[in-house]
Design a protein around this motif. Structure first.
Motif, PDB file in Angstrom:
ATOM      1  N   UNK A   7      -9.197 -57.073  28.728  1.00  0.00           N
ATOM      2  CA  UNK A   7      -9.395 -58.480  28.385  1.00  0.00           C
ATOM      3  C   UNK A   7      -8.180 -58.972  27.615  1.00  0.00           C
ATOM      4  N   UNK A   8      -8.102 -60.258  27.451  1.00  0.00           N
ATOM      5  CA  UNK A   8      -6.994 -60.843  26.704  1.00  0.00           C
ATOM      6  C   UNK A   8      -7.010 -60.342  25.263  1.00  0.00           C
ATOM      7  N   UNK A   9      -5.874 -59.919  24.726  1.00  0.00           N
ATOM      8  CA  UNK A   9      -5.842 -59.427  23.342  1.00  0.00           C
ATOM      9  C   UNK A   9      -6.419 -60.456  22.380  1.00  0.00           C
ATOM     10  N   UNK A  10      -7.260 -59.978  21.481  1.00  0.00           N
ATOM     11  CA  UNK A  10      -7.910 -60.840  20.502  1.00  0.00           C
ATOM     12  C   UNK A  10      -7.771 -60.174  19.134  1.00  0.00           C
ATOM     13  N   UNK A  18     -14.278 -61.015  13.743  1.00  0.00           N
ATOM     14  CA  UNK A  18     -14.936 -61.993  14.603  1.00  0.00           C
ATOM     15  C   UNK A  18     -16.416 -62.121  14.292  1.00  0.00           C
ATOM     16  N   UNK A  19     -17.035 -61.027  13.777  1.00  0.00           N
ATOM     17  CA  UNK A  19     -18.454 -61.074  13.430  1.00  0.00           C
ATOM     18  C   UNK A  19     -18.684 -61.498  11.980  1.00  0.00           C
ATOM     19  N   UNK A  20     -17.615 -61.810  11.284  1.00  0.00           N
ATOM     20  CA  UNK A  20     -17.725 -62.215   9.886  1.00  0.00           C
ATOM     21  C   UNK A  20     -17.635 -63.724   9.715  1.00  0.00           C
ATOM     22  N   UNK A  21     -17.544 -64.437  10.841  1.00  0.00           N
ATOM     23  CA  UNK A  21     -17.399 -65.893  10.751  1.00  0.00           C
ATOM     24  C   UNK A  21     -16.022 -66.312  10.308  1.00  0.00           C
ATOM     25  N   UNK A  22     -15.011 -65.463  10.561  1.00  0.00           N
ATOM     26  CA  UNK A  22     -13.638 -65.749  10.135  1.00  0.00           C
ATOM     27  C   UNK A  22     -12.713 -65.708  11.343  1.00  0.00           C
ATOM     28  N   UNK A  23     -11.566 -66.294  11.170  1.00  0.00           N
ATOM     29  CA  UNK A  23     -10.496 -66.183  12.149  1.00  0.00           C
ATOM     30  C   UNK A  23      -9.192 -65.981  11.411  1.00  0.00           C
ATOM     31  N   UNK A  24      -8.327 -65.137  11.967  1.00  0.00           N
ATOM     32  CA  UNK A  24      -7.065 -64.807  11.311  1.00  0.00           C
ATOM     33  C   UNK A  24      -6.031 -65.874  11.661  1.00  0.00           C
ATOM     34  N   UNK A  25      -5.367 -66.370  10.635  1.00  0.00           N
ATOM     35  CA  UNK A  25      -4.338 -67.402  10.830  1.00  0.00           C
ATOM     36  C   UNK A  25      -2.948 -66.928  10.462  1.00  0.00           C
ATOM     37  N   UNK A  26      -2.847 -65.765   9.854  1.00  0.00           N
ATOM     38  CA  UNK A  26      -1.526 -65.269   9.472  1.00  0.00           C
ATOM     39  C   UNK A  26      -1.611 -63.849   8.946  1.00  0.00           C
ATOM     40  N   UNK A  27      -0.443 -63.201   8.809  1.00  0.00           N
ATOM     41  CA  UNK A  27      -0.395 -61.843   8.285  1.00  0.00           C
ATOM     42  C   UNK A  27       0.840 -61.671   7.424  1.00  0.00           C
ATOM     43  N   UNK A  28       0.746 -60.714   6.500  1.00  0.00           N
ATOM     44  CA  UNK A  28       1.897 -60.361   5.673  1.00  0.00           C
ATOM     45  C   UNK A  28       1.821 -58.860   5.413  1.00  0.00           C
ATOM     46  N   UNK A  29       2.883 -58.141   5.754  1.00  0.00           N
ATOM     47  CA  UNK A  29       2.939 -56.699   5.538  1.00  0.00           C
ATOM     48  C   UNK A  29       3.704 -56.423   4.261  1.00  0.00           C
ATOM     49  N   UNK A  30       3.017 -55.851   3.304  1.00  0.00           N
ATOM     50  CA  UNK A  30       3.646 -55.456   2.054  1.00  0.00           C
ATOM     51  C   UNK A  30       3.939 -53.965   2.090  1.00  0.00           C
ATOM     52  N   UNK A  31       4.537 -53.451   1.021  1.00  0.00           N
ATOM     53  CA  UNK A  31       4.947 -52.049   1.023  1.00  0.00           C
ATOM     54  C   UNK A  31       3.752 -51.106   1.156  1.00  0.00           C
TER      55      UNK A  31
END
Length: 436
Positions: A7-10, A18-31
């Motif tokens: 399926x299309x990557x999600x 997805x089951x928490x009622x949230x959607x990811x809008x961004x990411x930040x990788x720290x050390x």
């Protein structure tokens, strides 16, 4: 796979939001961690007081430790919109209870991941906390609360119990107050050959009243279903079982019967050692050198060990040790007999011989004979119900010792009981609907 289907990557599904009622809008990788910025999918601009539409007045941030992703702790940075009603001035914010309970610091998947790590993977709370990037107390409280709610408080785990094991357990060796608890074990899977024994409950204290009170607190169906109770030589457990479970058969398991005989042999050896040499056993003393060989089954002795024992027994002052040793070996041989009928007859002969006139000098055998005579029915009941032994109870005690070592000891008995139930309660979390 001949025809793989994808399926299309999600990213929402991959990161379990997805089951928490949230959607990811961004990411930040720290050390040392990954941070995922999220927004709440469900908009709720309607006032709960007057029903009017509210006005957005900005956002607040809620931080939640999440399931580790990519071998690094992961934090959900949830931006929660705030509203104010223009009519009644009421202020509220978006509902995030699907992601985590109010004021919780771990997401719901993170709590279940921690519980699985503790119960299935047997990780320490310290390592789980490091994996989540959260404080030890935060993780410990969340795991104990979830484990108690989902697993320990599930009354279904008391269903189908037919064989009980009861024993005492020392939960700490230092400090003030009682160091002992009574452990209740379900031996039914061992008796049926369907699995391992499991810890049913752990009660502070060790006495007849403790066990009796626990039995009285159980349902009538549970008590009526118990057919066998395996126990050690403590009379209190025997009396409590007889009063609360009159239909159940008490079985004194081989482990404790042999242990009683072995203790009598040790006491006899130590007494003769003092009488003959005037001091405790030392390196080079004949009796002291055979202390382990004496406790070894005769059929397992090597030729060298046989010769060493014969050399000790040729001394006239050691005749009492030899007599006690022969009784001990008869008891061991009875339990090792492949025929339960013959083994029972052998042990009956031993008990009968201890009832008869035993020389006064054999103090240890006289005391052992009194115990065997008093518990003869319980001792012999084992042969009529093969496989009913308190040995698995001792095995669980060993696992609890390992748990205590992993946690570097416990100071809180309530925490120790909960952790013990989660560790040795026989749960199968992978099959549990909440932990699939």
């Amino acid at each position: 796979m001949a025809k793989p289907t994808f399926t299309t990557p999600d990213i929402d599904s991959f990161c379990l939001v997805d089951q928490l009622g949230l959607t990811i809008t961004g990411q930040r990788l720290e050390e040392h961690r990954a941070v995922l910025e999220c927004r709440v999918l469900h908009h709720d601009p309607w006032c709960r007081e007057c029903g009017a539409e509210g006005v957005s007045i900005g956002t607040v941030v809620r931080r939640l430790a999440h399931v580790p992703l990519g071998w690094r702790p992961t934090t959900l940075l949830v931006r929660v919109r705030r509203y104010r009603c223009a009519d009644c001035a009421r202020v509220w914010r978006q509902d995030t209870s699907s992601a985590a309970p109010p004021r919780a610091k771990l997401s719901r998947p993170a709590v279940l991941w921690a519980l699985k790590s503790l119960v299935i993977d047997r990780m320490s709370v310290t390592r789980i906390a490091a994996g989540l990037g959260a404080a030890w107390h935060t993780v410990n409280d969340a795991v104990l609360t979830a484990g108690t709610k989902l697993l320990i408080n599930d009354r279904a785990r008391f269903q189908g119990v037919k064989v009980l094991g009861v024993d005492e357990h020392c939960w700490r060796h230092t400090g003030r107050g009682s160091h002992f608890v009574t452990v209740i074990i379900d031996l039914t899977p061992v008796r049926n050959g369907t699995g391992a024994a499991r810890l049913l409950d752990m009660i502070p204290g060790r006495s007849k009243q403790v066990f009796k009170t626990w039995l009285d607190a159980q349902s009538a169906d549970f008590r009526d279903g118990i057919a066998v109770v395996a126990m050690d030589g403590f009379t209190g457990f025997k009396t409590a079982a007889a009063e609360e479970l009159p239909q159940a058969t008490a079985v004194m398991d081989p482990f404790h019967v042999v242990a009683l005989a072995g203790d009598a042999l040790d006491r006899c050896r130590q007494r003769v050692q003092q009488d003959t040499l005037g001091h405790r056993g030392r390196s080079g003393d004949p009796l002291y050198g055979t202390r382990r060989t004496l406790r070894t089954g005769a059929d397992l002795l090597t030729e060298k060990q046989h010769q060493r024992l014969q050399k000790v027994f040729t001394e006239d002052e050691h005749v009492e040790v030899e007599a006690t040793w022969r009784i001990y070996q008869k008891i061991v041989a009875a339990y090792r007999n492949p025929s339960k009928i013959e083994g029972k007859n052998q042990l009956e002969d031993v008990i009968a011989s201890l009832r008869r006139a035993v020389p006064r000098r054999l103090h240890e055998l006289i005391s052992l004979g009194r115990t065997f005579n008093r518990r003869a029915a319980d001792i012999l009941a084992y042969f009529d119900r093969p496989g009913t032994s308190n040995g698995p109870t001792e095995a669980i005690n060993g696992r609890l010792e390992h748990l205590r070592g992993t946690a570097l000891g416990f100071r809180n008995l309530a925490h120790y009981i909960t952790r013990s139930l989660l560790d040795t309660g026989g749960f199968r979390p992978l099959l549990h609907p909440h932990l699939r």
